[in-house]
Design an enzyme around this catalytic site. Sequence first.
Site, PDB file in Angstrom:
ATOM      1  N   LYS A 125      30.393 -34.588  48.050  1.00  0.00           N
ATOM      2  CA  LYS A 125      30.770 -33.587  48.743  1.00  0.00           C
ATOM      3  C   LYS A 125      31.821 -34.347  48.107  1.00  0.00           C
ATOM      4  CE  LYS A 125      26.359 -32.897  51.104  1.00  0.00           C
ATOM      5  NZ  LYS A 125      25.642 -32.001  50.270  1.00  0.00           N
ATOM      6  N   HIS A 142      17.026 -38.017  45.292  1.00  0.00           N
ATOM      7  CA  HIS A 142      17.353 -37.526  44.176  1.00  0.00           C
ATOM      8  C   HIS A 142      17.686 -38.266  43.071  1.00  0.00           C
ATOM      9  CE1 HIS A 142      17.141 -33.874  46.685  1.00  0.00           C
ATOM     10  NE2 HIS A 142      18.547 -34.134  47.426  1.00  0.00           N
ATOM     11  N   HIS A 176      12.234 -32.161  45.667  1.00  0.00           N
ATOM     12  CA  HIS A 176      13.413 -30.458  45.014  1.00  0.00           C
ATOM     13  C   HIS A 176      13.945 -30.929  43.636  1.00  0.00           C
ATOM     14  CE1 HIS A 176      16.955 -30.416  46.666  1.00  0.00           C
ATOM     15  NE2 HIS A 176      17.101 -29.550  45.767  1.00  0.00           N
ATOM     16  N   LYS A 195      12.965 -29.666  39.384  1.00  0.00           N
ATOM     17  CA  LYS A 195      14.096 -29.082  38.161  1.00  0.00           C
ATOM     18  C   LYS A 195      13.749 -28.945  37.339  1.00  0.00           C
ATOM     19  CE  LYS A 195      18.184 -29.993  40.987  1.00  0.00           C
ATOM     20  NZ  LYS A 195      18.344 -28.223  41.189  1.00  0.00           N
TER      21      LYS A 195
END
Length: 492
Positions: A340, A243, A180, A184
């Site tokens: 994270k 990504h 995905h 963008k």
Amino acid sequence: MVRPDQLIIFGASGDLTARKLIPALLHNFVAGALPRPIQVIGVSRSERTSEAWREGLRSSLPPALAEAFVDFAPRLHWVRADVAQRAQLQHLHEVLDRLAGPEPDTVGRLYYLALAPQLFGPVVACLDAEGMLTCAPDAQQGWRRVVVEKPFGTDLPSARALNQELLSYLREDQLFRIDHYLGKETVQNLLSFRFQNTIFEPLWTRQHVESVEISVCETVAMEGRRGAYYDGAGALRDMVQNHLLQILALIAMEPPGSLQADDVRNEKVKVFRALRQIPAEQIARDVVRAQYAAGPARDRGYLEEEGVAPGSETETYVAIRAAIDTWRWSGVPFLLRTGKALHKRFTEVVLNFRTPPIDLSGQAPTDACPLRPNTLRLRIQPHEGVVWSFLVKEPGAGMEMRMAELGFDYADLGVSQIPDAYQRLLLDALEGTSTLFLRGDEVEAAWSFIDTIRAGWEATDAPIHTYPAGSPGPEPADALFHGCEGSWSYGP
Ligand SMILES: NC(=O)c1ccc[n+]([C@@H]2O[C@H](COP(=O)([O-])OP(=O)(O)OC[C@H]3O[C@@H](n4cnc5c(N)ncnc54)[C@H](OP(=O)(O)O)[C@@H]3O)[C@@H](O)[C@H]2O)c1
């Protein structure tokens, strides 16, 4: 007469459908962007009526979309089926034909597999056995396409096996593998920015660029039950393989002949194949892995999270010094990092241009320039935009210099909200445009780079560092800049 398209979502009772797919469709519907009228058929094993499904979706929508949903809702239909059972697909097939009207073979069908990846193969096999995938190559009507979500495999052998399995039922032009990030707006802009302008491309080489940083920093940690999934994946497989490597490919690729899918994807594959494999003896030097510990942003560390195995060695942070062995990029480190529970949420690419050879201002005790004058910062999220930095003279006597910036902000375009990635990807899949989807060889080449790093970790005792939750990451990651000026960007 315009035939409708049918979007069949497998796994429609799940999180992705409610949070991403339906809102994206609705935005496209409101904008009048859908290429043809659409029927959306939600499928899962849960027993429910179409009305109950619509009502469930309506209550989860943001208020701004509630009004549009009234017109959109009649296009939604629910069918209960275990889609890994061929016999249960027969019923679905009948419903699709009935909804399609008099000539069901002329209606285009997009099967969206919002399912656990282990179901991709069995479901596509059942669809094929039921004759639900048959269509001519490049069919303008009656096309059949399949979208699969990430993750696509967990390593090179599993990705290769999945490719072989899916491609035994589908042609490559029917298979749409999603990352995905490619949907963008600001990631697509990496291509336009490079190849629709003339002034940047001559600078985009090892002669001018000293290093490139690609950061995808997240503040989220293991919320809810996410730890159980994440512990089997880790930052390298969950974020870098897809990504970060996709962004790297768009930054490093040669100009494609056109924006046609194969022209772009051929160039991306060349970048992945030119990524230097990091041998085990260099793994501790070129790759830093770490887990978050309790810190200012969180009162517990990764190992205390729900669903995480005791003593887990899964990395929540990884930073890599990658090399691309091409004429354009030889000797230029590509510094990738993701993690994270970091200090800020941002995604950006920074091109660090070489420092001037001598410092004419006389400020530096040595010949080295004290400041790095020129960086180009491509902000992917948030504060989407582009920022150039350079030195200017401080007004007054002497030659004091200071940093200045030229910037472009997407907000200046007057666009109130940048479209979500799924809006664009759904439209492209309905149109059969696969430029922003991954080709099989691309995915395999990316896994090949990742697998070597994992093998290096397994073969050596490369340390797993820690960093406090809410910090910019582990200190040893700074050492990846060895031989270059500078350090990791702190973010916007
Ligand atoms: N959620 C996200 O933001 C996100 C982001 C990126 C990628 N993805 C990927 O997208 C896919 C779906 O994610 P998700 O978060 O939506 O998962 P999820 O919430 O677990 O939903 C999956 C759905 O699949 C249905 N299902 C399972 N087995 C089935 C079967 N045999 N036949 C029909 N339906 C079946 C389940 O519904 P029933 O129990 O009712 O059958 C469940 O609601 C996964 O591959 C995930 O990795 C998700």
